[in-house]
Design an enzyme around this catalytic site. Sequence first.
Site: not given
Length: 398
Positions: A274, A312, A314
């Site tokens: 992340s 992830s 983001d």
Amino acid sequence: MSPMPYASLSRRVGVLLLGLLLPVASMAQDGTRARARELGVAPGIFAPGRFNAITDVAGVEVGQVTLVEGDNIRTGVTAILPHGGNVYRSRVPAAAHVGNGFGKFIGTTQVNELGELETPILLTCTLCVWKAADAMAAWLLEQPDMQSVRSLNVVVGETNDGGLNDIRARPVTADAVRRALSTAKSGPVQEGSVGAGTGTVAFGWKGGIGTSSRVLPQKLGGWTVGVLVQSNFGGVLQVSGAPVGRELDRYAFQQDVAARTGAGKLADDRGDGSIIIVIATDAPLGDRNLRRLASRGMMGLGRTGSSASNGSGDYVLAFSTAESVRRAFDAPRLETTELANDQMGAVFQAGVEAVEEAIYNSLFMATTVSGNGQTVEAIPLDRVREVLRRHGIAPAVK
């Protein structure tokens, strides 16, 4: 906002408050690290501000508390204050952009609904976001002129540092949160394995906190754009286009495409992780154009080699500190002066450049960290220099 007393935390044996002791952005923790520009990496066309940090945006303050306890705790808190006053009473326009929503960023739905930020921003570890949010709410409610407040939209982001940190212990305390908030200041910002970046990993190397800024020429408005990142993601690292990840033999999907093992081999890496990206500017922007600016943060992220993997989270949050767009919480109407759409191009460019450089700084300034039974190495800058030189980016060593 007066500083909180130090007595309670000082009694906790083994806790290192590195974010408070080593504040200088260009100072490496072990004397061997370097920021991107020291390696000849200067993305883009615009010049950085004095500190090349988010705090180059006047009024923005950063506080960090690093928690290192025993063999298993490697985490911390990073606080970003939009200005030195009461953010609840003098709100700043803001907007959040979700590149990939596999994460937790408390408060961003209200930020996007109302288009404003009414508290500082905290960054920490995944299982500590709720503890951090509760601690910040309590701290804010104790402040002068907050006695009648019955609702707060605290904003807390996270990345998962569960490799190096015993994340299930949820080690971030209210005391740590209060210290990060009450000691926030302008000027240099320490980077690397500090604060919320203490236990993070990026591109298979040690990640962390990174920051950068850009100042536009006066003919383009003279605005400053500053960025701070908490990097904990993966992909195929490239630095100003140079294939650093490939040439250092450490990159996502390596076992699938290379079909070999070795020291640089990452086990079952899919580029997950992340990143939280915070963008500040003194350009007078409303929440609509701040949302546009936030979305450009993903372009800076992509330049470093991320593909915003499935696993992830983001996130990008952008806010403006300009007095002309401030919002008093009880104002019956808003009368603001904002930058026109046609003037946004240079601001977008500055944001993309600063995000890219902040990520490099988070990686290059991070030190090797051992914890929770694992060791994550700092990226070897001597080898990075070699790759950059081969690709005509870094100057030859004299």
